[in-house]
Design a protein around this motif. Structure first.
Motif, PDB file in Angstrom:
ATOM      1  N   GLU A  49       0.721  -0.936   0.027  1.00 44.47           N
ATOM      2  CA  GLU A  49      -0.293   0.286  -0.040  1.00 44.47           C
ATOM      3  C   GLU A  49       0.863   1.081   0.073  1.00 44.47           C
ATOM      4  O   GLU A  49       0.491   2.234  -0.545  1.00 44.47           O
ATOM      5  N   ILE A  53       1.036   4.425  -2.821  1.00 45.90           N
ATOM      6  CA  ILE A  53       0.795   4.732  -2.085  1.00 45.90           C
ATOM      7  C   ILE A  53       1.721   6.681  -2.719  1.00 45.90           C
ATOM      8  O   ILE A  53       2.007   7.752  -3.438  1.00 45.90           O
ATOM      9  N   LYS A  69      -7.459   8.124  -2.131  1.00 45.40           N
ATOM     10  CA  LYS A  69      -8.776   8.108  -1.010  1.00 45.40           C
ATOM     11  C   LYS A  69      -8.548   6.268  -1.736  1.00 45.40           C
ATOM     12  O   LYS A  69      -9.413   6.112  -2.939  1.00 45.40           O
ATOM     13  N   PRO A  70      -8.329   5.276  -0.958  1.00 46.70           N
ATOM     14  CA  PRO A  70      -8.531   3.664  -1.178  1.00 46.70           C
ATOM     15  C   PRO A  70     -10.143   3.210  -1.933  1.00 46.70           C
ATOM     16  O   PRO A  70     -10.792   3.763  -0.561  1.00 46.70           O
ATOM     17  N   ASN A  72     -10.595  -0.079  -2.642  1.00 50.50           N
ATOM     18  CA  ASN A  72      -9.873  -1.505  -2.904  1.00 50.50           C
ATOM     19  C   ASN A  72      -8.519  -1.619  -2.992  1.00 50.50           C
ATOM     20  O   ASN A  72      -8.306  -0.944  -3.613  1.00 50.50           O
ATOM     21  N   ALA A  73      -8.256  -3.196  -2.466  1.00 47.33           N
ATOM     22  CA  ALA A  73      -7.217  -3.501  -2.586  1.00 47.33           C
ATOM     23  C   ALA A  73      -7.375  -5.674  -2.874  1.00 47.33           C
ATOM     24  O   ALA A  73      -7.769  -5.811  -2.463  1.00 47.33           O
ATOM     25  N   MET A 120      -5.084  -2.584  -7.009  1.00 47.72           N
ATOM     26  CA  MET A 120      -4.991  -1.459  -6.356  1.00 47.72           C
ATOM     27  C   MET A 120      -6.298  -0.373  -7.157  1.00 47.72           C
ATOM     28  O   MET A 120      -5.576   0.097  -7.936  1.00 47.72           O
ATOM     29  N   ASN A 121      -7.356   0.481  -6.402  1.00 47.45           N
ATOM     30  CA  ASN A 121      -7.946   1.370  -6.945  1.00 47.45           C
ATOM     31  C   ASN A 121      -7.941   2.351  -6.157  1.00 47.45           C
ATOM     32  O   ASN A 121      -8.332   1.930  -5.108  1.00 47.45           O
ATOM     33  N   TYR A 122      -7.799   4.038  -6.829  1.00 49.00           N
ATOM     34  CA  TYR A 122      -7.779   5.225  -5.930  1.00 49.00           C
ATOM     35  C   TYR A 122      -8.535   5.981  -5.992  1.00 49.00           C
ATOM     36  O   TYR A 122      -8.727   5.683  -7.428  1.00 49.00           O
TER      37      TYR A 122
ATOM     38  N   SER B  58      -5.108   1.742   4.879  1.00 52.33           N
ATOM     39  CA  SER B  58      -5.133   0.563   5.085  1.00 52.33           C
ATOM     40  C   SER B  58      -4.765  -0.307   5.601  1.00 52.33           C
ATOM     41  O   SER B  58      -5.527  -1.419   5.854  1.00 52.33           O
ATOM     42  N   TYR B  92     -13.140  -0.626   0.459  1.00 46.69           N
ATOM     43  CA  TYR B  92     -13.082   0.470   1.355  1.00 46.69           C
ATOM     44  C   TYR B  92     -14.959   1.252   1.759  1.00 46.69           C
ATOM     45  O   TYR B  92     -14.711   1.705   0.212  1.00 46.69           O
TER      46      TYR B  92
END
Lengths: 127, 150
Positions: A49, A53, A69-70, A72-73, A120-122, B58, B92
């Motif tokens: 993560e 970032i 802002k996260p 999902n992962a 990951m999607n942000y 997270s 999330y």
């Protein structure tokens, strides 16, 4: 580049690859230990993560900055993390106006033999 | 995982303090039922992922849910079997509230021969208003899980 306090908890340090892209290095230790002799999966996920970032902050800095802002992962664990440094890099698949798609990979001895990888999607809120 | 399957009774989960990464994060046992288990992650400035808002990263939530879903498998098999996380996905739904402890509730959906399937919810007080939804699968690298009646 400023890293979140959570990166310090992991003991993760920022380095840069030859092309200037960020790479995270996390030493082995009690604070990231899972079962005896192995990294905890959450610590590996956390490093992935932080690497994602770092890659996004690096890329966004060239475009005027923004908040990350996260959404999902998904983390795949391929090998146990052993008693040595772990490296991780985030690879931005797409940096859109609102959403970024990032892959992150963690390895120890050989980048071609990852111990874990994540997609990951942000959500991006541009300044 | 921090547990030695060969020497620990299932009830020991409830009195166990976590070592290693779980201990550094302050993760502790919260509650357990027949088919679910809950851990707690206390809020700490160390865990912050977004300095502007004070929202935790997270990673600590993933770490807690990895342990919680793993324990949920053992809570179902009523015995420890050494296993490894195969994959974990987290969505999330909203940011965790700064200053609030996060509770991780996990349940085991099925234990097959060598693969187990789990899901979990992270919340900060109200199970109906979750922070995150998690699915995780585990694998026994060699051998099989104890047989569980369906």
């Amino acid at each position: 580049m400023k890293l979140p306090p959570y990166a310090a908890l992991l003991g993760a340090q920022l380095e840069f690859a030859g092309d200037g892209t960020p790479i995270m290095r996390m030493p082995f230790g009690e604070d990231v230990l899972g079962r005896p002799g192995f990294l905890q999966g959450g610590a590996i996920s956390g490093l992935l993560e932080v690497a994602a970032i770092a890659a996004l902050r690096h890329a966004l800095a060239e475009e005027g900055g923004g908040r990350i802002k996260p959404i999902n992962a998904t983390v795949d664990f391929m090998r146990g993390g052993r008693d040595r440094d772990t490296l991780a890099a985030g690879i931005i698949t797409r940096l859109g106006n609102r959403v970024a798609n990032v892959e992150a990979v963690a390895w120890q001895d050989d980048r071609a033999r990852p111990i874990a990888a994540a997609r990951m999607n942000y959500l991006i809120e541009r300044d | 995982m921090e547990f030695d399957p060969k020497t620990m009774a299932l009830q020991a989960i409830e009195t166990r303090t976590f070592g290693g990464h779980g201990g550094r994060l302050g993760i502790r046992f919260h509650a357990r039922g027949e088919d679910w288990i809950e851990l707690a992650l206390p809020y700490s400035p160390d865990l912050i992922g977004d300095e502007d808002s004070g929202v935790i990263a997270s990673g600590p939530i993933i770490a807690m849910m990895d342990i919680a879903t793993s324990l949920a498998v053992w809570n179902r098999t009523k015995a420890f079997a050494p296993h490894a996380t195969l994959d974990l996905r987290v969505d999330y739904l909203r940011p965790a509230r700064p200053g609030h402890d996060v509770i991780g509730r996990a349940e085991c959906l099925r234990v097959a021969r060598s693969i187990s399937f789990t899901r979990g919810i992270a919340h900060d007080g109200d199970l109906e208003d979750p922070i995150a939804h998690v699915t995780a699968t585990f694998m026994v690298p060699s051998g099989t899980y104890p047989k569980v009646p369906r």
